[in-house]
Enzyme design. Structure first.
Site, PDB file in Angstrom:
ATOM      1  CG  ASP A  88     -51.086 -46.231  29.646  1.00 32.65           C
ATOM      2  OD1 ASP A  88     -50.262 -47.066  30.084  1.00 32.65           O
ATOM      3  OD2 ASP A  88     -50.945 -45.663  28.553  1.00 32.65           O
TER       4      ASP A  88
ATOM      5  CB  THR B  32     -45.309 -51.057  27.817  1.00 29.95           C
ATOM      6  OG1 THR B  32     -44.923 -50.221  28.897  1.00 29.95           O
ATOM      7  CG2 THR B  32     -45.973 -50.238  26.744  1.00 29.95           C
TER       8      THR B  32
ATOM      9  CE1 TYR C 250     -48.837 -63.225   9.784  1.00 29.88           C
ATOM     10  CE2 TYR C 250     -47.455 -64.090   8.037  1.00 29.88           C
ATOM     11  CZ  TYR C 250     -48.057 -63.021   8.669  1.00 29.88           C
ATOM     12  OH  TYR C 250     -47.893 -61.758   8.176  1.00 29.88           O
TER      13      TYR C 250
ATOM     14  NE  ARG D 273     -39.187 -51.364  22.548  1.00 27.50           N
ATOM     15  CZ  ARG D 273     -38.726 -50.514  23.465  1.00 27.50           C
ATOM     16  NH1 ARG D 273     -37.691 -50.832  24.218  1.00 27.50           N
ATOM     17  NH2 ARG D 273     -39.309 -49.356  23.655  1.00 27.50           N
TER      18      ARG D 273
ATOM     19  CE  LYS E  25     -42.794 -47.040  28.981  1.00 29.25           C
ATOM     20  NZ  LYS E  25     -43.894 -47.586  28.148  1.00 29.25           N
TER      21      LYS E  25
ATOM     22  CD  GLU F 275     -53.552 -63.371  10.514  1.00 30.76           C
ATOM     23  OE1 GLU F 275     -54.623 -63.815  10.039  1.00 30.76           O
ATOM     24  OE2 GLU F 275     -52.841 -62.545   9.929  1.00 30.76           O
TER      25      GLU F 275
HETATM   26  N1  DSN Z   1     -42.024 -43.154  25.490  1.00 32.29           N
HETATM   27  C1  DSN Z   1     -42.310 -43.773  26.748  1.00 32.29           C
HETATM   28  C2  DSN Z   1     -41.653 -43.047  27.868  1.00 32.29           C
HETATM   29  O1  DSN Z   1     -40.489 -42.764  27.718  1.00 32.29           O
HETATM   30  O2  DSN Z   1     -42.250 -42.783  28.900  1.00 32.29           O
HETATM   31  C3  DSN Z   1     -43.733 -43.941  26.955  1.00 32.29           C
HETATM   32  O3  DSN Z   1     -44.277 -44.656  25.892  1.00 32.29           O
END
Ligand code: DSN
Length: 405
Positions: free
Chosen positions: A192, A218, A46, A227, A221, A48
């Site tokens: 974003d 994120t 944990y 993730r 990708k 925090e």
């Molecule tokens: N769901 C993602 C995508 O496929 O673009 C974005 O969060």
């Protein structure tokens, strides 16, 4: 105890990832190092709070891990402030809204139907209940972001926050112009960059900094990490963003993922990462070109990044049907609405194709041409089971060849 049932399912998924062709634009394959770290002893603690102000004992190592991650992201994205704790991109975005807006404030963001993202204020998302969402789309002819129209909407609605960033937009985003629009109306600008973070890290897409006040992303990708989400910002916003994320929204950070993000950032600082991202873009451009030469309607006539959209209605099928035919031969794409779509969201007119995952497995321009011809044959023979069975075998052979390269 060995969980045989679950192990069997994991093996099935491993087989799908190894022998299927993954063209889902938001997916990628993290390195073994990253997967080992996210499945390591770091799962067990944990943690925090933030480095040196923790709510549990035994966090000294985690302070160092988090500071390492923060430092690497600062270097890569030239960010003044970084928070590596968001569990996801949507969490990151939610923390930003709650930190900088009050209920009822106006957000100007890209419509999901035009290529935006659910968490930017779609009517089925929680944001729609709390904020006044004004959407912009793309130009009806060029299908490109129409900055004059964004400016007009900004002047008319005086948003407190302008969001730029997309999940299905294949062209370069002009962050500088967006910042100039935001400045005119006194709005904050949030970029974003979830989809294009890897390209930005490799300097193959203009950076949102110094133009944006806040940048969310994120890490799984194009960035090819575990993730998770990250929030970056100008220094003066850092404290309120941190406070809103934790304790405002999240409890314990997933430190195994934070460590995985640190390793992903280290990988992103290597010259090989730039080579990889160049190949991602080149593969997408070659595929888009070949689809067009076969008569397919590629939106905007190509791509500047890792993905592109095809209007598949002229094939006689909608995006869902094409997705299903391709899934039956172990090629994975996703159906996608296209701007000004006449079809319903579950059965939209388009498909979205992306090259990050297949490029991680070593695909080059020659390989992606083979993939396009496999897709084309599957679409043209959508109702001929023997041919689809043959194509599925070819897909598996293609992947074996790719892994042996
Ligand atoms: N769901 C993602 C995508 O496929 O673009 C974005 O969060």
């Amino acid at each position: 105890m060995k969980d045989v049932e679950l192990q069997t399912l994991v093996q099935q998924e491993q087989y799908r990832q190894q022998y299927g062709i993954n063209l889902i634009a938001s997916e990628n394959y993290a390195s073994k190092e990253i997967m080992d770290i996210t499945g390591s002893v770091l799962c067990n603690k944990y943690v925090e709070g933030y480095p040196s102000i923790r709510y549990y004992s035994g966090c000294a190592v985690y302070d160092q891990i988090e500071l390492l991650a923060i430092d690497r992201f600062k270097k890569i994205f030239k960010a003044e402030h970084v928070n590596v704790q968001p569990h996801s991109g949507s969490q990151a975005n939610a923390a930003v809204y709650l930190a900088v807006l009050k209920p009822g404030n106006t957000i100007l963001s890209m419509d999901l139907a035009a290529g935006g993202h659910l968490s930017h204020g779609h009517k089925v998302n929680w944001t729609h209940q709390f904020y006044n969402i004004v959407s912009y789309g793309v130009h009806p002819v060029s299908l490109l972001l129409d900055y004059d129209e964004i400016e007009r909407l900004a002047l008319l609605h005086k948003p407190k926050l302008i969001i730029v960033g997309a999940s299905a937009y294949s062209r370069t985003i002009d962050f500088e112009r967006c910042a100039a629009i935001a400045a005119q109306v006194g709005a904050l600008l949030m970029a974003d960059v979830a989809h294009i973070a890897g390209l930005i890290a490799a300097d193959l897409h203009p950076s949102p900094f110094p133009h944006a006040d806040i940048v969310t992303m994120t890490t799984h990708k194009t960035f090819r990490g575990p993730r998770g989400g990250v929030i970056m910002s100008k220094k003066q916003l850092g404290k309120s963003l941190d406070k809103m994320l934790m304790p405002g929204m999240q409890g314990g950070a997933l430190m195994n993922h934070v460590a995985g993000k640190a390793t992903a950032a280290l990988e992103a600082m290597q010259p090989s990462f730039v080579t990889y991202q160049k190949q991602v873009i080149s593969n997408a451009q070659v595929m888009a070109q070949m689809f067009m030469s076969l008569g397919y309607k590629v939106l905007t006539g190509g791509t500047d990044n890792h993905l592109f959209l095809i209007d598949v209605l002229p094939t006689g099928m909608n995006g869902r049907q094409v997705e299903q035919v391709l899934e039956s031969v172990d090629i994975f794409i996703n159906r996608n609405a296209i701007p000004f779509d006449t079809q319903p969201p579950l059965h939209p007119s388009g498909i979205r194709i992306g090259t990050p995952a297949i490029t991680t497995f070593g695909a080059d321009e020659k390989d992606v041409c083979i993939i396009v011809s496999l897709i084309d044959r599957a679409i043209k023979n959508y109702d001929r089971q023997e041919i689809l069975q043959d194509i599925k075998k070819e897909v598996h052979h293609f992947m074996i060849h790719l892994h042996q390269k």
